[in-house]
Design an enzyme around this catalytic site. Structure first.
Site: not given
Ligand code: TRP
Ligand code: ZN
Length: 900
Positions: A126, A266-267, A269-270, A302-303, A306, A325
């Site tokens: 992402e 932070g993390a 959500e794959n 949060h993840e 998602h 988000e």
């Molecule tokens: N979708 C992720 C979240 O909010 C956001 C995210 C994680 C992200 N790594 C990233 C966005 C790297 C841009 C680039 O949980």
């Molecule tokens: Zn998110």
């Protein structure tokens, strides 16, 4: 990037994809010097596209193309066109495209696409990272079923992971092995993930509402295996909560979390394989503060959330980012509220929003929750998209109520499961179930800026009538002027406090009897000016407005200190009660700021002191609430609300008030500290966190009182019992919260003599010696030094950058040292401009290695308009210097060009 001006992408230019990819088969062969990616795509013409004979244009960046074939026939070089960002070819309405590319993950410092972190391979796709792995239709409205084979050395990478389920694995020659993964759910490429490494695992299970057994795994480095329990418990609580509150069950049989050291955010959500920054997953009492525990719980949830709000229903395009988000942040905030203290969680979230998001909304990068355009999408993972987006969802929740909101969310998931949709689709579901019209409400998505709500009132004693007049306006922002903006539709939750009571709220024309026990009301505001008349009001009340912060606005109202005291003592709403204390402190600090500017000494108004004395004496109050009430508005918040930030005056005035409170409340604080300073086994419960929070707030004030006393007597004391106590607590605490709080109080205190200085040095040295092998703890050690409120801190930071523990390629370290420094008012904004020069140098260096991080840490410089003309000139000079440096990334270019 060089000299070509980066292109702006517009929402209004959105077009459906000409082709879709039904199936995506990937083979990764991981070698020490390079990785070969073979992709086989089942490509079909999109029936929704009106174009005929459109070429297939795949995205791709920094790829070495080895071969490309259509339906098994390899193409000659003149049968396709490649440029820096695309690969174009002519295809039939249905075909198989096979493509072999080579990439170099070990050289990837941008941490986007496939890269290496502490010896393992991992991905971050992402928003547009997949195109750095292979040629693809890298846009979220192209959803495909992925099957992934990973081949790698068996000794170095015993663990091979991807999305979905492991379907097969085997051994090869040369000590290599392979694993085949299959994800049955269609997904956009940004949710793809791959991990290869040597990791330890913690496994647990979860039985869903419908009785399905899910395997849960957290993969970390062997040395961190004792820090997974909190994340695992949080995950299970989140899974249960999503079933109970949203009716959402997990869909695969396996859910995995992998922790990596080098991560931009932070993390992520794959699908089925979340990848986490170690800072958001690892926790144990000895190494992690309460704030750290809470962050882990929030991010894990949060993840996980998602999986529905983001993965099963995803975004049509990146302008819809807040669809996933904003909604998911709202969901994780509510989850954390249900797990801990709702009142405290709300206050913390609002304090964060008001200091950080309001500042963004007032700066040059201000944008609507649904931005109309961008240059680099990575720059739009902002406080506005996340935090304001969550507030907007919260307002819908407030307007509709719990029950209808749930019906709306059910309808949204049911209508759009498996689709890539828009914010409008979300609103539409809410409109359908509520039969309401949200046309005006949608301005929250298209207009940037924080609305200002100005409230005036009048009281008619004879008629016992009280009139509230509500006016709204919104300042100009890059996309629209104040005059062009439409009035917002928002909920105003309120009450009236009179003679120490929250009185019944009866509007003119209503029957008083039916409202005799209604002390909290929701008023809907839709006009630029609206008036409400309350009847049966026995005496002039103090209005309690925006209870629970019911709308993300700035409230402008004339209030006396007596009014604030009334609310602080009697408001039934916890948020408004806290805010009354904050605004009272603001009004005193403002007075001290003016006095400082005029070089006058003034007496400090004791109202806040007396108010807090009552608070400290009240044993019925939640300790976390007391601790929050004791903490003065931060320098960042005071800067945000100032018209012109007078750096030294704000720092001095806030410190002056803090000392005054520390001295005045000394007895109560000492008693409080002693009562709470009892050895207990660590618990991360709301109650235990509250106790530690109050205890450490007290300790910090006590130290301040001691240094202030010594300073006023002009003695360089040889004995400092509280400093000693701080050191004691630091050295003997059984948990990081108590130890680190004591360290921070000690290190941030202005030394009035050798004794404290010696404790400071000793504690810092011992802390590092003890924790040097715990990366996350070392980051705290870097931050605590970077935030010492003194101009000399800059020199300390330069020294720390050369320290063995620092690394410019690890985003957590950059944030801990450089990021923390930019929040240090007196050190960063020192009048020489050396703080700005230092930041500019770091941005220019990071621009080459990690553009996303480079673009993020510039933010404080972009706020130059808030400072005096001397500092404005300096800040602009350094922004310009960045802008003119060679090979500017899109990320950095967008931020500096928009802010100059
Ligand atoms: N979708 C992720 C979240 O909010 C956001 C995210 C994680 C992200 N790594 C990233 C966005 C790297 C841009 C680039 O949980
Ligand atoms: Zn998110």
């Amino acid at each position: 990037m060089a000299d070509v001006q980066p292109q702006t992408i517009f929402l209004s230019d959105y077009q459906v994809p000409d082709f879709l990819i039904e199936k995506t088969d990937l083979i990764f062969s991981l070698q020490e010097t390079e990785t070969t990616v073979t992709s086989t795509l089942l490509v079909k013409k999109n029936s929704a596209s009106e174009k005929t004979n459109a070429p297939l244009i795949l995205h791709g960046e920094n790829l070495t193309l080895r071969s490309i074939a259509i339906d098994g026939r390899e193409l000659a070089e003149d049968e396709y066109q490649v440029d820096a960002e695309t690969l174009a070819l002519t295809v039939s309405d249905q075909c198989i495209v096979t493509c072999v590319t080579v990439i170099k993950p070990q050289e990837n410092t941008a941490l986007e696409g496939l890269y290496k972190s502490s010896g393992m391979y991992c991905t971050q796709c992402e928003a547009e990272g997949f195109r750095k792995i292979t040629y693809y239709l890298d846009r979220p409205d192209v959803m495909s079923v992925f099957s992934t084979k990973i081949i790698a050395d068996k000794t170095l990478y015993p663990l091979l992971l991807s999305n979905g389920n492991l379907v097969n694995q085997g051994e090869l020659d040369n000590n290599r092995h392979w694993a085949q993964w299959y994800d049955p759910f269609k997904k956009p490429a940004y949710l793809f993930a791959l991990v290869a490494g040597d990791l330890a695992l913690v496994e647990d299970g979860f039985t869903t509402q419908s009785g399905r057994e899910i395997t849960l795994r957290i993969y970390v480095e062997e040395k961190d295996i004792d820090k997974c329990d909190h994340a695992m418990q949080s995950l299970k609580r989140a899974m249960r909560w999503d079933e109970e509150v949203y009716g959402r069950e997990y869909d695969l049989d396996l859910f995995m979390i992998v922790a990596v050291d080098d991560f931009n955010m932070g993390a992520m959500e794959n699908k089925g394989l979340n990848i986490f920054n170690t800072s958001c997953v690892l926790a144990k009492p000895e190494t992690t503060t309460d704030a750290g525990f809470q962050r882990v719980e929030g991010v894990v949830a949060h993840e996980y959330f998602h999986n529905w709000s983001g993965n099963r229903v995803t975004c049509r395009d990146w302008f819809q980012l807040s669809l996933k988000e904003g909604f998911t942040v709202f969901r994780d905030e509510e989850f954390s509220s249900d797990m801990g203290s709702r009142a405290v969680k709300r206050i913390e979230d609002v304090a964060f929003l008001r200091t950080t998001q309001f500042a963004e909304d007032a700066g040059p990068m201000a944008h609507p929750v649904q931005p109309p355009s961008f240059i680099e999408i990575s720059n739009f993972y902002t406080l506005t998209i996340y935090e304001k987006g969550a507030e907007v969802v919260r307002m819908i929740h407030t307007l509709l109520g719990e029950y209808l909101f749930r019906e709306g969310s059910d309808l949204y998931f049911q209508r759009h499961d498996g689709q890539a949709v828009t914010i409008n689709d979300f609103i539409d579901a809410m409109e359908t179930v509520s039969k309401r019209d949200f046309t005006q409400f949608k301005h929250w998505y298209t207009q940037a800026g924080t609305p200002v709500v100005t409230v005036t009132d009048s009281y008619n004693a004879k008629a016992q009538e009280y009139t509230l007049t509500i006016k709204q306006s919104c300042p100009s922002t890059p996309e629209a002027t104040e005059e062009q903006k439409h009035a917002f539709h928002f909920p105003l939750c309120m009450g009236l406090v009179a003679e120490g009571k929250n009185i019944p709220l009866v509007l003119a024309g209503e029957d008083a009897e039916s409202f005799s026990s209604v002390t909290n009301r929701l008023l809907e505001i839709t006009e630029s000016e609206q008036t409400f008349v309350f009847t049966h009001v026995p005496s002039k009340p103090v209005p309690s407005l925006f209870r629970q912060f019911s709308a993300p606005v700035r409230l402008s109202i004339q209030r006396t200190r007596e009014d604030y005291l009334q609310l602080l003592a009697y408001d039934e709403d916890s948020f408004c009660r806290w805010d009354a204390g904050q605004q009272l402190a603001v009004s005193i600090i403002d007075e001290l700021v003016v006095a400082y500017q005029q070089k006058k000494m003034i007496e400090i108004d004791p109202v806040l002191l007396e108010g807090l004395r009552v608070v400290l004496a009240d044993n019925t109050l939640d300790k976390a609430m007391v601790s929050l009430l004791l903490s003065l508005p931060s320098e960042a918040y005071l800067s945000e609300i100032a018209t012109v930030v007078d750096v030294d005056a704000i720092h001095f005035a806030r410190q002056q008030l803090a000392e005054f409170l520390a001295l005045g409340l000394h007895e109560e604080l000492l008693a409080g500290y002693e009562a709470l300073n009892v050895e207990e086994t660590y618990q991360a419960s709301a109650d235990a966190i509250a106790k530690r929070s109050l205890k450490n707030a007290a300790l910090s004030y006590l130290l301040l009182a001691e240094t202030a006393k010594n300073a006023s007597k002009h003695i360089s004391s040889t004995d400092s019992p509280i400093a000693k106590q701080c050191y004691q607590q630091f050295a003997t605490a059984n948990n990081m919260t108590d130890s680190f709080s004591a360290l921070k109080s000690l290190v941030h205190s202005v030394p009035e003599g050798k004794v404290i200085e010696e404790y400071q040095e000793k504690a810092l040295a011992e802390f590092y010696a003890k924790w040097q092998h715990e990366n996350l703890v070392v980051n705290q050690w870097l931050s605590v030094q970077a935030t010492i409120p003194h101009a000399s801190t800059l020199e300390k930071i330069k020294t720390l950058m050369a320290h063995e523990s620092f690394s410019m390629t690890n985003p957590n370290k950059v944030r801990a040292l450089i990021g923390a420094f930019t929040q240090n008012l007196v050190a960063f904004h020192q009048p020489s401009g050396e703080g700005y020069r230092f930041l500019a140098e770091q941005v220019i260096a990071l621009n080459k290695t990690n553009p996303q991080i480079a673009a993020r840490i510039i933010a404080p410089l972009t706020r130059w308009k808030k400072y005096d003309s001397h500092r404005q000139e300096l800040m602009k000079t350094y922004l310009l210097q960045i802008k003119e440096s060679p090979n500017l990334s899109k990320d950095v270019y967008e931020v500096v060009s928009k802010s100059l």
